[in-house]
Design an enzyme around this catalytic site. Structure first.
Site: not given
Length: 719
Positions: A38-39, A224-225, A255, A607
């Site tokens: 996504k980044t 973002d997020e 998330q 992670r």
């Protein structure tokens, strides 16, 4: 995709990512699974807007939740050829809102030199206000009032609109303290973290021309997020994006793990309802983890009902299965982790920095640290005592805050007699009386006290020396560099002499911390070309643990699962998978919060790049007692195909209901007061379900509304 600037779209992006990058008009919802890039999508979209659509950088607003993420985006954008990003607005919600507030502070009655108070500062104000009203800490804790004010602000509830319930005897106290707290903050030119979001909203709602200025300025907004946004952040976005409606939000409902601090998962769940015509994209290809890790994580999160449909997949190898350790106690758990790390280093040639040990609560780290110390395994902890919260650092920062903003009574009291300069409690009390009588702040009260005949000559002389010290540095604040100002100040007030003369190991350690602060100021001055004192204070006020974490050092990383969000490690250990610990006891009886705990476990699992370890213990020391434990319910839910190497096989627990509850049981009726071991006293609002699935909605005095399964809640009736 036609590209005149040769950004190598085909090589760098997959088809789904390219489609998102090139779709620019109108609202966009990108459901981006863990490790789906996504980044990369956000940074390429910024580059595409500038290089392909000829959008000026200053017309693009990009918001995220950590300085680390913002800096990573800036670095990636800077790597594009022919792309100048000096005028880009990229940062956290709080830093960008603070930037707006500095510019427009006068519209809410503030000076642009306002200080940002942390939780400790806020508690000091609350205690002071409680004292004025005569409220005893024996009746209600300042921390309780702080939490209720924080909750109200998160939900944009002002003191005037704070609803006093007829059953909560504390609400009247909270309302009066909240009202006085807000007056105190404004009169002392200070804001808290919630204000950084709330004040710009106030400005926009009361000054249409200011809102229009920012609506015109930002033609494109990228977030973002998004699943972590609270109500204030959501309202801010809606206001700024109204004109152009070009808002692209990227997030993952799976998330969403910050409900406890106000995040609203409904923001991402309902985005396409609020922003009509929103185009929805999914990023389901995971670039990070093996098939086994991904399958494990997906089988876990699929148990949540409140989620958007998406199924992650990966072209990566199958990988090893997840190792599960059932240990006797936490010392055995620590040893098991240490031995597995040693084994991987020996067999797979990994480095210590490839490993992360995650836990639900910070308290779990103590035994883990002892085990690693005994095994001589280097480790680093993210989330201990923050550097800028250490006493010696806060003392120096308090001087800077008063020099910048003399209205700041809280920090003025901290330094007025540090180091000792003969200004005792009696003198300070008299200055406070003068300030109150004249209706001025404490700093102005000092000036009046110097001229007062009611103070002894020696007291007036000491006050005079302090007052002129602060005035001296206020007069040169823009004449010398920040670096030079702080070094000179530390020497002149005697902090350096005090710490060095004491000569103890502790004082020398504190002096080393002061040296580190000076290095931090020096670095800031270089980056910002002799940046301002206000800029430095703002930077450290918005500082987070991850901003100082060095992922290149050769040491195992210890951190909470919350802190691990957004990071990745070759091998990950998730510890303490027991009922009451993960899920945490406070949340294990509320369906909504159990889902958030499950999402937190999912975040921890995703992670891991190539190896995931899980562990739980049969007995654990908690609250000073050794207690038997049960493995987490989450371990019952997972597809067993992905798990191997159980030290003690997990038996699926059959939870037997000892006393079935009839939905018609008159004990459970709306309006009845009950007590819960953790949540405290509350009142039943609603009842639903039958038999062993009876649920009740309880409004608790301390924590608000919780939905509980009666069979697990162990409630006591108060009437």
């Amino acid at each position: 995709m036609k590209t005149k600037n040769k950004l190598y779209w085909d090589k760098e992006l997959n088809p789904e990512q390219r489609e998102i990058v090139s779709y620019t008009d109108g609202p966009i919802l990108v459901l981006a699974g863990a490790g789906s890039g996504k980044t990369r999508v956000i940074t390429y979209k910024i580059a595409y807007l500038i290089l392909e659509k000829n959008i000026l950088p200053e017309r693009i607003l990009t918001l995220t939740f950590t300085n680390k993420a913002a800096n990573e985006m800036k670095e990636r954008i800077a790597s594009f050829k022919n792309l100048k990003c000096d005028n880009l607005w990229i940062g956290t919600f709080h830093s960008m809102s603070c930037r707006i507030l500095r510019r427009e502070a006068k519209f809410v009655g503030y000076k642009n030199t306002f200080n940002i108070y942390d939780e400790n500062d806020q508690l000091k104000i609350i205690k002071e206000v409680m004292g004025r009203f005569g409220y005893s800490e024996k009746n209600i804790l300042p921390k309780t009032i702080y939490r209720k004010i924080d909750y109200a602000k998160n939900h944009l509830v002002s003191p005037e609109n704070y609803v006093v319930s007829d059953w909560d005897r504390y609400d009247n106290i909270v309302k009066s303290v909240y009202s006085e707290y807000e007056k105190f903050m404004k009169s002392h030119n200070a804001v808290d973290f919630n204000d950084l979001l709330i004040k710009p909203i106030e400005i926009f709602n009361t000054n249409p021309s200011i809102l229009k200025k920012y609506q015109n300025k930002f033609k494109y907004i990228l977030v973002d997020e998004f699943q972590d946004t609270n109500l204030a952040q959501y309202q801010l976005l809606k206001l700024i994006s109204q004109k152009h409606n070009n808002i692209c939000i990227v997030g993952d409902d799976d998330q969403s793990i910050y409900g406890w601090r106000g995040a609203e998962i409904s923001n991402i769940m309902n985005f396409d309802k609020e922003f009509k015509g929103a185009k929805i994209f999914k990023l389901e290809r995971n670039y990070r983890s093996t098939k086994n890790i991904l399958g494990f994580a997906q089988s876990l999160v699929n148990n949540n009902k409140n989620r958007r449909d998406k199924n992650l997949w990966t072209p990566n190898e199958e990988g090893e299965k997840i190792s599960l350790g059932s240990l006797t106690d936490e010392k055995g758990e620590s040893n098991w982790i240490a031995q597995n790390i040693k084994k991987e280093i020996f067999k797979k040639k990994k480095r210590l920095g490839d490993f992360a040990v995650l836990y639900r609560t910070n308290a779990q780290s103590r035994v883990l640290e002892e085990g690693f110390y005994n095994e001589s395994i280097p480790y680093t902890i993210v989330g201990g005592v923050r550097f800028y919260e250490r006493k010696e650092i806060k003392d120096i920062l308090a001087y800077l805050k008063v020099i910048s903003n003399p209205d700041d009574d809280i920090n003025l009291k901290r330094i007025i007699n540090y180091p000792a300069r003969g200004i005792g409690k009696t003198t300070i009390s008299k200055i406070e009386e003068i300030s109150k009588e004249k209706g001025v702040n404490l700093y102005q009260g000092i000036k009046l006290g110097i001229e007062s005949k009611n103070l002894p000559d020696r007291s007036r002389e000491n006050l005079k020396l302090f007052y002129y010290l602060i005035e001296k540095y206020r007069s040169i604040i823009r004449k010398i560099s920040l670096n030079e100002l702080v070094r000179t100040l530390i020497e002149e007030v005697g902090i350096s002499t005090l710490l060095r003369k004491e000569g103890t190991e502790e004082s020398l350690g504190r002096w080393e911390n002061v040296q580190e602060l000076l290095s931090s100021i020096s670095d800031y001055s270089k980056q910002k070309n002799n940046g301002s004192i206000d800029g430095f204070l703002e930077k450290i006020s918005l500082f987070s643990d991850l901003d100082v974490w060095d992922n290149k050092q050769d040491a195992v990383t210890f951190m909470t699962v919350h802190n691990a969000k957004g990071l990745e490690f070759s091998s990950v250990f998730i510890t303490g998978l027991e009922e009451g610990l993960f899920p945490l006891y406070n949340y294990m009886n509320d369906e909504k919060e159990v889902e958030e705990e499950r999402r937190l476990f999912y975040v921890g699992a995703t992670r891991a790049i190539d190896k995931l370890y899980l562990s739980y213990v049969v007995k654990r020391m908690r609250f000073g007692e050794i207690k038997n434990t049960k493995c987490s319910r989450f371990l019952d839910e997972i597809d067993r195909r992905f798990i191997v190497n159980e030290i003690e096989p997990i038996k699926v627990r059959k939870r037997k209901l000892k006393n079935k509850i009839n939905a018609k049981d008159e004990r459970y009726r709306a309006g009845r007061s009950v007590a819960h071991e953790i949540f405290g006293i509350g009142r039943i609002i609603e009842i639903e379900g039958t038999g062993e699935f009876v649920k009740i909605l309880v409004d608790f005095e301390a924590v608000g509304r919780k939905k509980l399964l009666v069979k697990y809640a162990n409630l006591k009736f108060m009437d």
